[in-house]
Design an enzyme around this catalytic site. Structure first.
Site, PDB file in Angstrom:
ATOM      1  N   ARG A 121     -15.406 -13.502 -38.205  1.00 35.73           N
ATOM      2  CA  ARG A 121     -14.252 -14.154 -37.582  1.00 35.73           C
ATOM      3  C   ARG A 121     -13.699 -15.321 -38.408  1.00 35.73           C
ATOM      4  O   ARG A 121     -13.013 -16.191 -37.897  1.00 35.73           O
ATOM      5  CB  ARG A 121     -14.551 -14.597 -36.149  1.00 35.73           C
ATOM      6  N   LYS A 143      -1.196 -16.623 -47.236  1.00 31.49           N
ATOM      7  CA  LYS A 143      -0.893 -15.230 -46.903  1.00 31.49           C
ATOM      8  C   LYS A 143      -1.908 -14.325 -47.588  1.00 31.49           C
ATOM      9  O   LYS A 143      -2.086 -14.383 -48.802  1.00 31.49           O
ATOM     10  CB  LYS A 143       0.519 -14.854 -47.352  1.00 31.49           C
ATOM     11  N   GLU A 185       8.445 -15.367 -60.521  1.00 34.77           N
ATOM     12  CA  GLU A 185       8.179 -16.196 -59.345  1.00 34.77           C
ATOM     13  C   GLU A 185       8.446 -17.676 -59.627  1.00 34.77           C
ATOM     14  O   GLU A 185       8.683 -18.452 -58.702  1.00 34.77           O
ATOM     15  CB  GLU A 185       6.738 -15.999 -58.872  1.00 34.77           C
ATOM     16  N   LYS A 227       6.653 -24.803 -53.108  1.00 38.99           N
ATOM     17  CA  LYS A 227       6.054 -23.958 -52.076  1.00 38.99           C
ATOM     18  C   LYS A 227       5.313 -24.784 -51.045  1.00 38.99           C
ATOM     19  O   LYS A 227       5.344 -24.479 -49.844  1.00 38.99           O
ATOM     20  CB  LYS A 227       5.119 -22.923 -52.698  1.00 38.99           C
ATOM     21  N   GLU A 237       5.802 -18.647 -40.945  1.00 43.61           N
ATOM     22  CA  GLU A 237       7.086 -17.971 -41.091  1.00 43.61           C
ATOM     23  C   GLU A 237       7.738 -17.696 -39.737  1.00 43.61           C
ATOM     24  O   GLU A 237       8.175 -16.582 -39.441  1.00 43.61           O
ATOM     25  CB  GLU A 237       6.896 -16.663 -41.872  1.00 43.61           C
ATOM     26  N   ARG A 242      10.127 -20.505 -44.356  1.00 44.98           N
ATOM     27  CA  ARG A 242       9.217 -19.846 -45.289  1.00 44.98           C
ATOM     28  C   ARG A 242       9.742 -18.480 -45.718  1.00 44.98           C
ATOM     29  O   ARG A 242       9.434 -17.996 -46.805  1.00 44.98           O
ATOM     30  CB  ARG A 242       7.818 -19.718 -44.682  1.00 44.98           C
ATOM     31  N   ASN A 246      10.736 -15.229 -49.747  1.00 40.84           N
ATOM     32  CA  ASN A 246      10.772 -13.789 -49.969  1.00 40.84           C
ATOM     33  C   ASN A 246      12.033 -13.345 -50.712  1.00 40.84           C
ATOM     34  O   ASN A 246      12.332 -12.149 -50.767  1.00 40.84           O
ATOM     35  CB  ASN A 246      10.693 -13.042 -48.629  1.00 40.84           C
ATOM     36  N   HIS A 249      12.160 -10.053 -52.551  1.00 43.37           N
ATOM     37  CA  HIS A 249      11.013  -9.236 -52.176  1.00 43.37           C
ATOM     38  C   HIS A 249      11.385  -7.994 -51.369  1.00 43.37           C
ATOM     39  O   HIS A 249      10.736  -6.955 -51.505  1.00 43.37           O
ATOM     40  CB  HIS A 249       9.997 -10.077 -51.405  1.00 43.37           C
ATOM     41  N   HIS A 253      10.107  -4.800 -52.962  1.00 46.07           N
ATOM     42  CA  HIS A 253       9.072  -3.973 -52.344  1.00 46.07           C
ATOM     43  C   HIS A 253       9.521  -2.520 -52.237  1.00 46.07           C
ATOM     44  O   HIS A 253       8.707  -1.597 -52.347  1.00 46.07           O
ATOM     45  CB  HIS A 253       8.720  -4.508 -50.959  1.00 46.07           C
ATOM     46  N   HIS A 267       4.406  -6.408 -59.731  1.00 41.13           N
ATOM     47  CA  HIS A 267       5.040  -7.101 -58.601  1.00 41.13           C
ATOM     48  C   HIS A 267       6.102  -8.090 -59.073  1.00 41.13           C
ATOM     49  O   HIS A 267       7.216  -8.125 -58.544  1.00 41.13           O
ATOM     50  CB  HIS A 267       3.982  -7.825 -57.763  1.00 41.13           C
TER      51      HIS A 267
END
Length: 369
Positions: A121, A143, A185, A227, A237, A242, A246, A249, A253, A267
């Site tokens: 957990r 993330k 980036e 960031k 987000e 936030r 992206n 992205h 993606h 990426h």
């Protein structure tokens, strides 16, 4: 060494940027390594360059490094490898108060962070990012995720690291292609929210890619600080702030999905193409001028990154690429918000984009170049 704080309620931590940090692991990690037994997750490429240095550093500090070495590449972010990693961590008797070291690029950081988020957990982990992309983006902000057949990063959790050590020495072992992918980036932070930093990137991008340590250090520091501000404002987000990270992205993606999440398109390369597409689509919607879209394209292309999706040689049409986007995790009540530009240095979340128009636009881009 520069220290950038990530200020979150009850979970604040530091990003440390400098040279020689791996050689100082015991001193840098301090009380986080509470037992002699230290589990380390990496991939075969990183292990080839940095295993000996990590072993020497930890052993000299009185610790016992235990390694789990995975295949390199995006395919490692999978259910099967996650299961393998969790079984290994359990066999290593990792406890909730322990910290796992994630030594590698974004794939290793994402996978290890997600494993840490669910193991018993939630246990701790330390990010030691070894690529430019991971140092400026994926290692910061919490993330974590794996990929599925449906798309990229669709299964994951927000789980902050206890510490990030961005050792600039690791950038010297990267192939030029990987540095370029990371640079995408870096320049992203200028395009989305800092016109002055974009100007700096236009002037200094070649130095970053050529390995100029001073330029790389400044780029990493500025990117992480940008960031950090956004993550502190909108960790999960939920407010839209936030989501601006992206930029590129959603388009990117889709290209990664169509190319099979493979080394065919890294990426960062996908994000670079995605930012070009976002700028061009913003011009199509008359949010920015065609001249500004061309300036973004030129700045990205000057680094050696591709700016035309036709160069990928994909056997698909615009409708198929738009369909990939419908698996984006930002989908909300059946609509997909896009990160577009009101100006260079001013990204916005647009919830009124027609997917039919996106399909037409992507078909046009496939035919261009």
């Amino acid at each position: 060494m520069a220290v950038i704080p990530i200020n979150l309620a009850g979970r604040s931590y530091q990003v440390r940027v400098g040279s020689g940090l791996i050689k100082e692991l015991p001193a840098q990690c301090g009380a986080l390594l509470r037992k002699k037994h230290v589990p380390i997750v990496t991939d075969v490429n990183v292990a080839q360059h940095w295993r000996d240095a990590v072993d020497a550093s930890l052993t000299e500090g009185g610790f016992e490094p235990h390694w789990h070495i995975l295949d390199a590449g995006e395919a490692t972010k999978s259910w099967s490898v996650l299961e393998e990693l969790i079984d290994w961590l359990l066999a290593e008797e990792v406890e909730r108060g322990d910290y796992i070291i994630a030594l590698g690029g974004g794939v290793i950081g994402d996978l290890t962070g997600f494993a840490a988020s669910v193991l018993k957990r939630g246990c701790g982990f330390i990010q030691v990012p070894t690529t430019l992309l991971a140092q400026v983006d994926s290692s910061v902000g919490g993330k974590t995720a794996i990929n599925t057949r449906a798309g990229k990063n669709l299964v994951g959790a927000f789980h902050q690291p206890g510490l990030v050590l961005a050792d600039l020495d690791t950038l010297g072992t990267l192939p030029t292609r990987e540095v370029r992918a990371g640079y995408a980036e870096v320049i992203k932070y200028g395009i989305l929210g800092d016109a002055a930093f974009f100007n700096w990137c236009e002037e200094n991008g070649a130095k970053i890619i050529a390995g100029d340590v001073a330029a790389q250090e400044y780029a990493v520091m500025q990117s992480v600080a940008a960031k950090a501000r956004i993550v502190a404002e909108d960790e999960r987000e939920t407010t839209g702030a936030r989501a601006l990270l992206n930029l590129g992205h959603t388009f990117g993606h889709a290209l990664e999905a169509e190319t099979g999440f493979s080394s065919r398109l890294l990426h960062g390369e996908a994000v670079a193409l995605g930012m070009v597409l976002a700028a061009r689509y913003s011009a199509r919607r008359r949010m920015i001028s065609a001249e500004d879209a061309a300036r973004v394209t030129k700045a990205i292309g000057a680094s050696g990154l591709a700016t035309e999706i036709s160069t990928l040689g994909m056997d698909c049409n615009g409708t198929k690429l738009a369909a990939h986007m419908l698996h984006d995790k930002k989908m909300d009540a059946g609509t997909l918000p896009f990160i577009l530009l009101n100006a260079i240095g001013n990204a916005v979340l647009d919830r009124e984009v027609s997917m039919e128009d996106i399909a037409v636009f992507m078909e046009e881009q496939l035919q261009a170049g």
